[in-house]
Design an enzyme around this catalytic site. Structure first.
Site, short mmCIF file in Angstrom:
data_model
loop_
_atom_site.label_atom_id
_atom_site.label_comp_id
_atom_site.label_asym_id
_atom_site.label_seq_id
_atom_site.Cartn_x
_atom_site.Cartn_y
_atom_site.Cartn_z
N PRO A 188 4.17 9.16 -9.97
CA PRO A 188 3.00 10.04 -10.01
C PRO A 188 3.35 11.47 -10.39
CG PRO A 188 3.49 9.37 -7.76
CD PRO A 188 4.46 8.66 -8.64
N GLU A 189 2.90 11.88 -11.54
CA GLU A 189 2.96 13.28 -11.94
C GLU A 189 1.51 13.76 -11.99
OE1 GLU A 189 5.65 13.93 -15.28
OE2 GLU A 189 6.86 12.21 -14.69
N LYS B 66 1.20 18.37 -8.44
CA LYS B 66 1.30 17.02 -7.88
C LYS B 66 0.82 16.97 -6.44
CE LYS B 66 5.52 16.70 -10.61
NZ LYS B 66 6.99 16.66 -10.51
N HIS C 59 4.28 -1.69 3.06
CA HIS C 59 4.76 -0.32 3.21
C HIS C 59 3.66 0.64 3.66
CE1 HIS C 59 8.54 -1.64 1.62
NE2 HIS C 59 7.94 -2.14 0.56
N ARG D 116 9.16 3.99 -1.17
CA ARG D 116 10.41 4.74 -1.11
C ARG D 116 10.38 5.92 -0.15
NH1 ARG D 116 11.40 4.57 -7.65
NH2 ARG D 116 11.09 2.35 -7.80
N ARG E 19 14.58 33.85 -16.89
CA ARG E 19 15.44 32.84 -16.28
C ARG E 19 16.75 32.69 -17.06
NH1 ARG E 19 13.83 29.47 -11.98
NH2 ARG E 19 12.08 30.51 -11.03
N ARG F 123 19.44 12.48 -13.25
CA ARG F 123 18.37 11.59 -13.70
C ARG F 123 18.47 11.44 -15.20
NH1 ARG F 123 14.12 14.89 -10.90
NH2 ARG F 123 15.96 15.11 -9.65
#
Length: 288
Positions: free
Chosen positions: A2-3, A61, A94, A114, A163, A273
């Site tokens: 889910p984004e 999110k 779950h 999870r 940044r 990732r």
DNA sequence: CAAGGTACCTGTTAGC
DNA sequence: TGCTAACAGGTACCTT
């Protein structure tokens, strides 16, 4: 996973099914699901019981359901689902939290394999990013998402310039821009023809604009398609999976031809990732 | 304070 | 067949 688009699909479903209904009972089936509610599961349940839920809201999110001065805040993590269904439906393996309503209608279940997701109670405070509606205090550090009116494209570019990091890290930094996860980050970078390790400080304003347009484009398309589904873990509020994976150009397409130039898509490990990109359209920055 | 690494989780799949 | 390792990855937290 889910984004932003998937969370928005869930929000819309919840808006239809739970707005205006009054919570009867709250059952915490697994303490980890409310681990961020520091006062504990019993307090979480007590704060929610008897409350009449208002229309759900979302930033990035994060999803929350206001009730008066407070709200119940949800983050789906990697595998969280908010399911509305018959109160007597079979218990999911779950199942973490269950809410019933005083009208005896469909219940609301937080199901999360999870367990990276969570629910918590939170006070509402004025939006630190300038929005009209209040936001949960606990997410004050979360930036506006690119679909919000208060999202400032120019400020985003200025912040990128300040940044000293790569552009994919920046996209995933929810304090700079919220709602973008690993999948849509890779897709947006592919559209903008940028490698994720390109230094943000050297991004031009047109490049930043292209990147934002790409992020909005891919997430908007996913939203139109009803959310993305890569496995059975993501199911919307009505229990139906969305379909979008055929539209992906980079994510998960290792060794498949780039849709622009035909070069096989590469997979690199980054931030523990996977990152997928086109070696030709998105060359690595020199020295990286 | 910025940047980057890691723990937290469980089910599935690939490989031997 | 059965075991192990890799993999999925968002966020809080910790160290530098």
């Amino acid at each position: 996973m889910p984004e932003l688009p998937e969370v928005e699909v869930v929000r819309r479903g919840l808006e239809t099914w739970i707005t205006g209904r009054t919570v009867d009972t709250v059952t915490v089936e697994h303490p980890r699901a409310v681990r961020r509610h520091l006062a504990g599961g019993a307090d979480f349940a007590a704060r929610l019981a008897g409350r009449t839920l208002e229309a759900p809201r979302r930033r990035g999110k994060y999803l929350w359901i206001p009730f008066g001065e407070g709200a119940v805040l949800a983050h789906l993590g990697m595998s969280g689902q908010l399911l509305v269904g018959a109160a007597d439906a079979e218990r999911q393996k779950h199942l973490r939290v269950r809410l019933t309503f005083t009208d005896g209608g469909p219940d609301l279940r937080f199901v999360d394999q999870r367990t990276f997701g969570h629910l918590m109670g939170s006070d509402l405070v004025p939006d630190p990013h300038g929005g009209q509606a209040p936001v949960p205090a606990i997410i004050a550090h979360i930036a506006a998402d690119p679909f919000e009116e208060v999202f400032d494209d120019e400020a985003f570019h200025r912040n990128l310039k300040k940044r000293r990091t790569g552009v994919k890290r920046a996209l995933l930094d929810q304090s700079l821009i919220s709602g973008v996860g690993n999948i849509y980050a890779d897709e947006a970078l592919w559209h903008a023809r940028l490698h994720g390790e390109r230094p943000t400080a050297r991004l031009t304003r047109p490049q930043a604009g292209l990147l934002l347009a790409a992020a909005r484009g891919v997430m908007g398309a996913a939203l139109d398609a009803g959310g993305t589904s890569f496995d059975a873990l993501y199911v919307n509020v009505n229990g139906e999976s969305g379909y979008f994976d055929r539209s992906l150009n980079a994510y998960g397409r290792r060794d498949e031809p780039c849709g622009r130039c035909g070069t096989p898509i590469r997979r690199e490990v980054f931030m523990n990732r996977s990152s997928f990109s086109c070696p030709r359209c998105q060359p690595r920055p020199r020295g990286a």
